[in-house]
Scaffold this motif. Sequence first.
Motif, PDB file in Angstrom:
ATOM      1  N   ILE A   1       0.661  -1.238   0.022  1.00 34.18           N
ATOM      2  CA  ILE A   1      -0.217   0.108  -0.171  1.00 34.18           C
ATOM      3  C   ILE A   1       1.108   1.128   0.071  1.00 34.18           C
ATOM      4  O   ILE A   1       2.191   1.123   0.385  1.00 34.18           O
ATOM      5  CB  ILE A   1      -1.073   0.075   1.207  1.00 34.18           C
ATOM      6  N   GLU A   2       0.336   2.219  -0.460  1.00 33.65           N
ATOM      7  CA  GLU A   2       0.894   3.612  -0.538  1.00 33.65           C
ATOM      8  C   GLU A   2       0.954   4.514   0.904  1.00 33.65           C
ATOM      9  O   GLU A   2      -0.333   4.245   1.694  1.00 33.65           O
ATOM     10  CB  GLU A   2       0.370   4.602  -1.416  1.00 33.65           C
ATOM     11  N   ASP A   3       1.805   4.974   1.496  1.00 31.25           N
ATOM     12  CA  ASP A   3       1.874   5.680   2.624  1.00 31.25           C
ATOM     13  C   ASP A   3       1.211   4.660   3.875  1.00 31.25           C
ATOM     14  O   ASP A   3       1.351   3.594   3.563  1.00 31.25           O
ATOM     15  CB  ASP A   3       0.908   6.732   2.547  1.00 31.25           C
ATOM     16  N   PHE A   4       0.578   5.494   4.796  1.00 23.94           N
ATOM     17  CA  PHE A   4       0.064   4.729   5.980  1.00 23.94           C
ATOM     18  C   PHE A   4      -1.324   4.214   5.793  1.00 23.94           C
ATOM     19  O   PHE A   4      -1.935   5.081   5.033  1.00 23.94           O
ATOM     20  CB  PHE A   4       0.028   5.434   7.199  1.00 23.94           C
ATOM     21  N   PRO A   5      -1.551   2.977   6.369  1.00 23.80           N
ATOM     22  CA  PRO A   5      -3.266   2.623   6.574  1.00 23.80           C
ATOM     23  C   PRO A   5      -3.921   4.059   7.370  1.00 23.80           C
ATOM     24  O   PRO A   5      -3.233   4.607   8.171  1.00 23.80           O
ATOM     25  CB  PRO A   5      -3.326   1.733   7.296  1.00 23.80           C
ATOM     26  N   ARG A   6      -5.085   4.326   6.931  1.00 24.80           N
ATOM     27  CA  ARG A   6      -5.666   5.365   7.544  1.00 24.80           C
ATOM     28  C   ARG A   6      -7.031   5.004   8.628  1.00 24.80           C
ATOM     29  O   ARG A   6      -7.881   4.307   7.982  1.00 24.80           O
ATOM     30  CB  ARG A   6      -6.296   6.700   6.690  1.00 24.80           C
ATOM     31  N   LEU A   7      -6.947   5.804   9.478  1.00 24.70           N
ATOM     32  CA  LEU A   7      -8.021   5.627  10.562  1.00 24.70           C
ATOM     33  C   LEU A   7      -8.836   6.775  10.542  1.00 24.70           C
ATOM     34  O   LEU A   7      -8.430   7.782  11.179  1.00 24.70           O
ATOM     35  CB  LEU A   7      -7.501   5.120  11.819  1.00 24.70           C
ATOM     36  N   ILE A   8      -9.887   7.175  10.040  1.00 19.27           N
ATOM     37  CA  ILE A   8     -10.641   8.342  10.210  1.00 19.27           C
ATOM     38  C   ILE A   8     -11.909   8.169  11.024  1.00 19.27           C
ATOM     39  O   ILE A   8     -12.675   7.426  10.780  1.00 19.27           O
ATOM     40  CB  ILE A   8     -11.113   8.481   8.527  1.00 19.27           C
ATOM     41  N   ARG A   9     -11.947   8.985  11.787  1.00 18.23           N
ATOM     42  CA  ARG A   9     -12.893   9.243  12.824  1.00 18.23           C
ATOM     43  C   ARG A   9     -13.927  10.281  12.198  1.00 18.23           C
ATOM     44  O   ARG A   9     -13.775  11.337  11.807  1.00 18.23           O
ATOM     45  CB  ARG A   9     -12.539   9.883  14.385  1.00 18.23           C
ATOM     46  N   LEU A  10     -15.088   9.862  12.534  1.00 16.12           N
ATOM     47  CA  LEU A  10     -16.414  10.722  11.736  1.00 16.12           C
ATOM     48  C   LEU A  10     -17.230  11.136  13.026  1.00 16.12           C
ATOM     49  O   LEU A  10     -16.811  11.295  13.920  1.00 16.12           O
ATOM     50  CB  LEU A  10     -17.255   9.554  10.956  1.00 16.12           C
ATOM     51  N   ASN A  11     -18.392  11.686  12.562  1.00 21.11           N
ATOM     52  CA  ASN A  11     -19.389  12.409  13.412  1.00 21.11           C
ATOM     53  C   ASN A  11     -19.197  11.664  14.746  1.00 21.11           C
ATOM     54  O   ASN A  11     -19.838  10.427  14.813  1.00 21.11           O
ATOM     55  CB  ASN A  11     -20.645  12.427  12.605  1.00 21.11           C
ATOM     56  N   PRO A  12     -19.079  12.225  15.992  1.00 17.20           N
ATOM     57  CA  PRO A  12     -19.068  11.446  17.466  1.00 17.20           C
ATOM     58  C   PRO A  12     -20.481  11.246  17.822  1.00 17.20           C
ATOM     59  O   PRO A  12     -20.545  10.574  18.659  1.00 17.20           O
ATOM     60  CB  PRO A  12     -18.403  12.525  18.251  1.00 17.20           C
ATOM     61  N   PHE A  13     -21.347  11.831  16.828  1.00 18.78           N
ATOM     62  CA  PHE A  13     -22.851  11.647  17.410  1.00 18.78           C
ATOM     63  C   PHE A  13     -23.551  10.772  16.265  1.00 18.78           C
ATOM     64  O   PHE A  13     -24.771  10.839  16.559  1.00 18.78           O
ATOM     65  CB  PHE A  13     -23.626  13.142  17.390  1.00 18.78           C
ATOM     66  N   ALA A  14     -22.766  10.179  15.547  1.00 21.35           N
ATOM     67  CA  ALA A  14     -23.637   9.045  14.579  1.00 21.35           C
ATOM     68  C   ALA A  14     -24.249   8.044  15.225  1.00 21.35           C
ATOM     69  O   ALA A  14     -23.774   7.643  16.503  1.00 21.35           O
ATOM     70  CB  ALA A  14     -22.337   8.546  13.710  1.00 21.35           C
ATOM     71  N   PRO A  15     -25.572   7.817  15.237  1.00 22.94           N
ATOM     72  CA  PRO A  15     -26.425   7.131  15.897  1.00 22.94           C
ATOM     73  C   PRO A  15     -26.111   5.712  15.931  1.00 22.94           C
ATOM     74  O   PRO A  15     -26.360   4.805  17.129  1.00 22.94           O
ATOM     75  CB  PRO A  15     -27.966   7.146  15.108  1.00 22.94           C
ATOM     76  N   PHE A  16     -25.211   4.991  15.097  1.00 24.86           N
ATOM     77  CA  PHE A  16     -25.145   3.628  15.095  1.00 24.86           C
ATOM     78  C   PHE A  16     -23.515   3.267  15.493  1.00 24.86           C
ATOM     79  O   PHE A  16     -23.234   2.138  15.268  1.00 24.86           O
ATOM     80  CB  PHE A  16     -25.515   2.989  13.926  1.00 24.86           C
ATOM     81  N   LYS A  17     -22.833   4.061  15.943  1.00 29.77           N
ATOM     82  CA  LYS A  17     -21.603   3.708  16.282  1.00 29.77           C
ATOM     83  C   LYS A  17     -21.302   2.801  17.509  1.00 29.77           C
ATOM     84  O   LYS A  17     -22.260   2.924  18.212  1.00 29.77           O
ATOM     85  CB  LYS A  17     -20.881   5.338  16.582  1.00 29.77           C
ATOM     86  N   THR A  18     -20.078   2.126  17.159  1.00 25.76           N
ATOM     87  CA  THR A  18     -19.967   1.137  18.525  1.00 25.76           C
ATOM     88  C   THR A  18     -19.197   1.815  19.537  1.00 25.76           C
ATOM     89  O   THR A  18     -19.480   1.929  20.770  1.00 25.76           O
ATOM     90  CB  THR A  18     -18.988   0.163  17.956  1.00 25.76           C
ATOM     91  N   ARG A  19     -18.103   2.383  19.028  1.00 24.69           N
ATOM     92  CA  ARG A  19     -17.313   3.268  20.094  1.00 24.69           C
ATOM     93  C   ARG A  19     -16.822   4.632  19.519  1.00 24.69           C
ATOM     94  O   ARG A  19     -17.810   5.563  19.675  1.00 24.69           O
ATOM     95  CB  ARG A  19     -16.043   2.554  20.687  1.00 24.69           C
ATOM     96  N   GLY A  20     -15.895   4.575  18.861  1.00 26.69           N
ATOM     97  CA  GLY A  20     -15.295   5.855  18.686  1.00 26.69           C
ATOM     98  C   GLY A  20     -15.602   6.456  17.048  1.00 26.69           C
ATOM     99  O   GLY A  20     -15.232   7.293  16.606  1.00 26.69           O
ATOM    100  N   ASN A  21     -16.456   5.611  16.291  1.00 21.93           N
ATOM    101  CA  ASN A  21     -17.009   5.810  14.988  1.00 21.93           C
ATOM    102  C   ASN A  21     -15.694   6.288  13.920  1.00 21.93           C
ATOM    103  O   ASN A  21     -15.488   7.155  13.506  1.00 21.93           O
ATOM    104  CB  ASN A  21     -17.985   6.972  14.726  1.00 21.93           C
ATOM    105  N   GLY A  22     -15.022   5.249  13.998  1.00 23.21           N
ATOM    106  CA  GLY A  22     -13.756   5.202  12.914  1.00 23.21           C
ATOM    107  C   GLY A  22     -14.127   4.172  11.759  1.00 23.21           C
ATOM    108  O   GLY A  22     -14.394   3.211  11.828  1.00 23.21           O
ATOM    109  N   GLY A  23     -13.329   4.725  10.420  1.00 27.46           N
ATOM    110  CA  GLY A  23     -13.599   3.982   9.384  1.00 27.46           C
ATOM    111  C   GLY A  23     -12.138   3.671   9.016  1.00 27.46           C
ATOM    112  O   GLY A  23     -11.349   4.785   9.345  1.00 27.46           O
ATOM    113  N   VAL A  24     -11.719   2.847   8.317  1.00 29.70           N
ATOM    114  CA  VAL A  24     -10.529   2.558   7.890  1.00 29.70           C
ATOM    115  C   VAL A  24     -10.088   2.756   6.441  1.00 29.70           C
ATOM    116  O   VAL A  24     -11.113   2.266   5.441  1.00 29.70           O
ATOM    117  CB  VAL A  24      -9.912   1.239   8.532  1.00 29.70           C
ATOM    118  N   SER A  25      -9.098   3.147   5.889  1.00 30.55           N
ATOM    119  CA  SER A  25      -8.958   3.087   4.326  1.00 30.55           C
ATOM    120  C   SER A  25      -7.456   3.076   3.845  1.00 30.55           C
ATOM    121  O   SER A  25      -6.695   3.346   4.763  1.00 30.55           O
ATOM    122  CB  SER A  25      -9.484   4.083   3.421  1.00 30.55           C
ATOM    123  N   PHE A  26      -7.216   2.422   2.855  1.00 29.74           N
ATOM    124  CA  PHE A  26      -5.649   2.384   2.425  1.00 29.74           C
ATOM    125  C   PHE A  26      -5.859   2.607   0.664  1.00 29.74           C
ATOM    126  O   PHE A  26      -6.971   2.584   0.027  1.00 29.74           O
ATOM    127  CB  PHE A  26      -4.982   1.216   2.658  1.00 29.74           C
TER     128      PHE A  26
END
Length: 417
Positions: free
Chosen positions: A37-62
């Motif tokens: 992969i290029e660069d580092f894998p990314r951990l992106i935190r999204l809206n902290p008030f999203a209704p269905f989040k488990t904990r920290g509302n994070g998605g991952v991308s590469f």
Amino acid sequence: MDYFYIGIDDTDSPDGMCTTYLASSILNEFERNAIEIEDFPRLIRLNPFAPFKTRGNGGVSFKLSLDQDIALAKEIVLDYVSRLSMFDCENTNPGVVFYKGEITPSMVDYSLKAIYSIISIEEAEEFAGEIGAEIHKFKKGRGIIGSIAAISCPLEDYTYELLAYRESEKFGQLRKIDYDSVYEMDKETFPETFENIDGKYLAIEPKTPCPVLYGIRANNPEVLKKAYDMVVPNENIADFQIFKTNQHTDMHIQDVDCIADMKQYSCYKIRGEVKDKPHVIEGGHMFFTLFDESSEIECAAYEPTKSFRKTVSKLSAGDVVELYGGIGRENTFNIEKFQVIDLNDVVYKNPLCQCGKRMTSAGRNKGFKCKHCGKTIKSDEKVKEHVKRDLIEGRFYETPVSARRHLAKPLIRMNLD
Ligand code: ATP
């Protein structure tokens, strides 16, 4: 430049797994298959008030360059997500997104929307169609919302997090990280690493049954290797991975002109005047009202913010403050940090008697009397006095590490003197 992007979200549940762990397993499989992969894998935190989040509302991308074996990469991702996701949990609805091309301005706008407000699955699906992304929905596939955002999110300011993972037989068991080693690591690497400890509280250690043994946050990846070597875990580390992330950047905070323009489930920086003295209710939650020319809003420092409530309690009516935080389920503004703009040091008190004692009211429209020497005065007018305040104008005050959101920028990163 065109790349091949992969986004993954919503694979975990409160009982286990973690999307970063799944991503890390995928990256190991990539490595076994000579996919880079290029660069580092990314951990992106999204809206902290999203209704269905488990904990920290994070998605991952590469992201991969187009000369990699894309077909094999897709196969591996889909295989791992379909095998490792916590499908038994009703709220786990994984989504995988593949996208080939450049990150367009509309994708950037979408990612900001995912951080600032709420997006529906249908809206995400429609947007994927517009940009020509390939989506894979597992169960309801809610994860596509976060996966597109994780791919699209620009990172102007960013930090890194090193996540160390446990051997699978240890999942769910008590973690035993040597406190002194973390203390030493913090002493040696702070402020390039931050939020490691909070008094006796080990902030690097999650309190959930997920595969993460600990996470160390830092401004650069180099210091994370040094920190990793210093922490003594008392159990084997199966693997670790460094993610590039929007954590600790205040990316969720929007500028807004006035209180009336703020919306529920969004986060803002808002300036206003304190209307009443902060007060505590049952459960230890602290509240006060903030107002401006447009409206007013109830502001809260909830019980988990611990000592921060003591700081908030020092605010008085008439103080002008700039609050950072967001409007949650109760329509209350949750304060993450605040800056004191102007302190009201004027109080109106009963007059002092010639004998030096404070006078008391003699009754409505009857002036004041001194209980000590008996002197009376006819005027009802209170006297203006200046009091010493225990807060400093211009200064920021923040919640303790234990109660801080992933996205909240700590003062140590704000270059404040
Ligand atoms: P963890 O941090 O432990 O990985 P999590 O808190 O990230 O878990 P997820 O399991 O990823 O929680 O669930 C969050 C869900 O919310 C995902 O399906 C994601 O697509 C969705 N989501 C993310 N941002 C938004 C948003 N702005 N509006 C609506 N849904 C969102």
